[in-house]
Design a protein around this motif. Structure first.
Motif, PDB file in Angstrom:
ATOM      1  N   SER A 120       0.866  -1.168   0.000  1.00 26.64           N
ATOM      2  CA  SER A 120       0.000   0.000   0.000  1.00 26.64           C
ATOM      3  C   SER A 120       0.902   1.218   0.000  1.00 26.64           C
ATOM      4  O   SER A 120       2.125   1.083   0.088  1.00 26.64           O
ATOM      5  N   ASN A 150      -4.574   2.069  -1.596  1.00 21.38           N
ATOM      6  CA  ASN A 150      -4.836   0.843  -0.825  1.00 21.38           C
ATOM      7  C   ASN A 150      -4.172  -0.375  -1.486  1.00 21.38           C
ATOM      8  O   ASN A 150      -3.486  -0.233  -2.502  1.00 21.38           O
ATOM      9  N   VAL A 151      -4.405  -1.545  -0.930  1.00 15.37           N
ATOM     10  CA  VAL A 151      -3.688  -2.729  -1.405  1.00 15.37           C
ATOM     11  C   VAL A 151      -4.023  -3.104  -2.844  1.00 15.37           C
ATOM     12  O   VAL A 151      -3.234  -3.782  -3.503  1.00 15.37           O
TER      13      VAL A 151
END
Ligand SMILES: *[C@@H]1O[C@H](CO)[C@@H](O)[C@H](O)[C@H]1NC(C)=O
Ligand SMILES: *[C@@H]1O[C@H](CO)[C@@H](O)[C@H](O)[C@H]1NC(C)=O
Ligand SMILES: *[C@@H]1O[C@H](CO)[C@@H](O)[C@H](O)[C@H]1NC(C)=O
Ligand SMILES: *[C@@H]1O[C@H](CO)[C@@H](O)[C@H](O)[C@H]1NC(C)=O
Ligand SMILES: [Cu+2]
Length: 145
Positions: free
Chosen positions: A74, A97-98
């Motif tokens: 991330s 985000n991931v």
């Protein structure tokens, strides 16, 4: 300001306005180059080698979305230099985000004249602390004055 800016590039381009010049010269740089954003690559070194960066340059973060064989990553902006040194993610701001780094990644434009403290936020800061997944960018203004 426009005059000074134009004057410094006068030998190269005369008729282009300062703003057009600045926009046309902004770079789009993939963080880590062909390595992308992963554990164990020295991003501090990468930032040294690939700088200096300027306002309006774009950083591109590329990392595989998590699956059963790849670890998640991330991108966060840490609060200040001390949180950067310690990889302290408290009150850090999530910028990717991931899943955001999948495909051709996501873009982050360096819009402000300030230091940016980037870090991976995964594994309780271990990717940042041990995996070297952190770097500072201080974008310069293109034209002084
Ligand atoms: C950056 O881009 C914005 C909007 O695109 C523009 O207003 C600004 O002048 C640019 N700054 C520099 C330093 O190029
Ligand atoms: C990463 O690169 C920086 C700058 O070249 C260097 O000072 C540092 O020692 C490197 N870190 C590791 C763990 O190799
Ligand atoms: C996980 O992602 C990697 C990289 O995109 C890919 O090479 C691998 O095949 C994927 N594994 C699974 C089980 O989907
Ligand atoms: C992750 O970020 C992407 C955009 O980059 C967004 O579309 C997605 O909804 C986010 N996922 C979660 C779980 O927040
Ligand atoms: Cu990571």
């Amino acid at each position: 300001m426009a005059m000074k800016c134009r004057a410094s590039y006068a030998g190269i381009i005369i008729l282009v306005t300062a703003s057009v010049l600045a926009v046309s010269m902004a770079r789009r740089v993939v963080v880590g180059g062909s390595e992308g954003w992963h554990f164990g690559f020295n991003y501090t070194d990468w930032a040294f080698q690939n700088g200096p960066f300027y306002l309006n340059d774009t950083l591109v973060f590329e990392y595989d979305p998590p699956n059963s064989t790849t670890f998640p990553h991330s991108v966060y902006l840490l609060r200040n230099f001390w949180s950067f040194l310690r990889c302290d993610l408290r009150r850090a701001k999530l910028v990717g985000n991931v899943s955001a780094g999948g495909g051709s990644g996501f873009e982050f434009v360096l819009k402000r004249w300030q230091p940016y403290y980037f870090a991976c936020g995964e594994h309780d800061g271990i990717h940042c602390k041990v995996g070297l997944m952190k770097f500072v960018v201080m974008p310069f203004p293109r034209c002084h004055g």
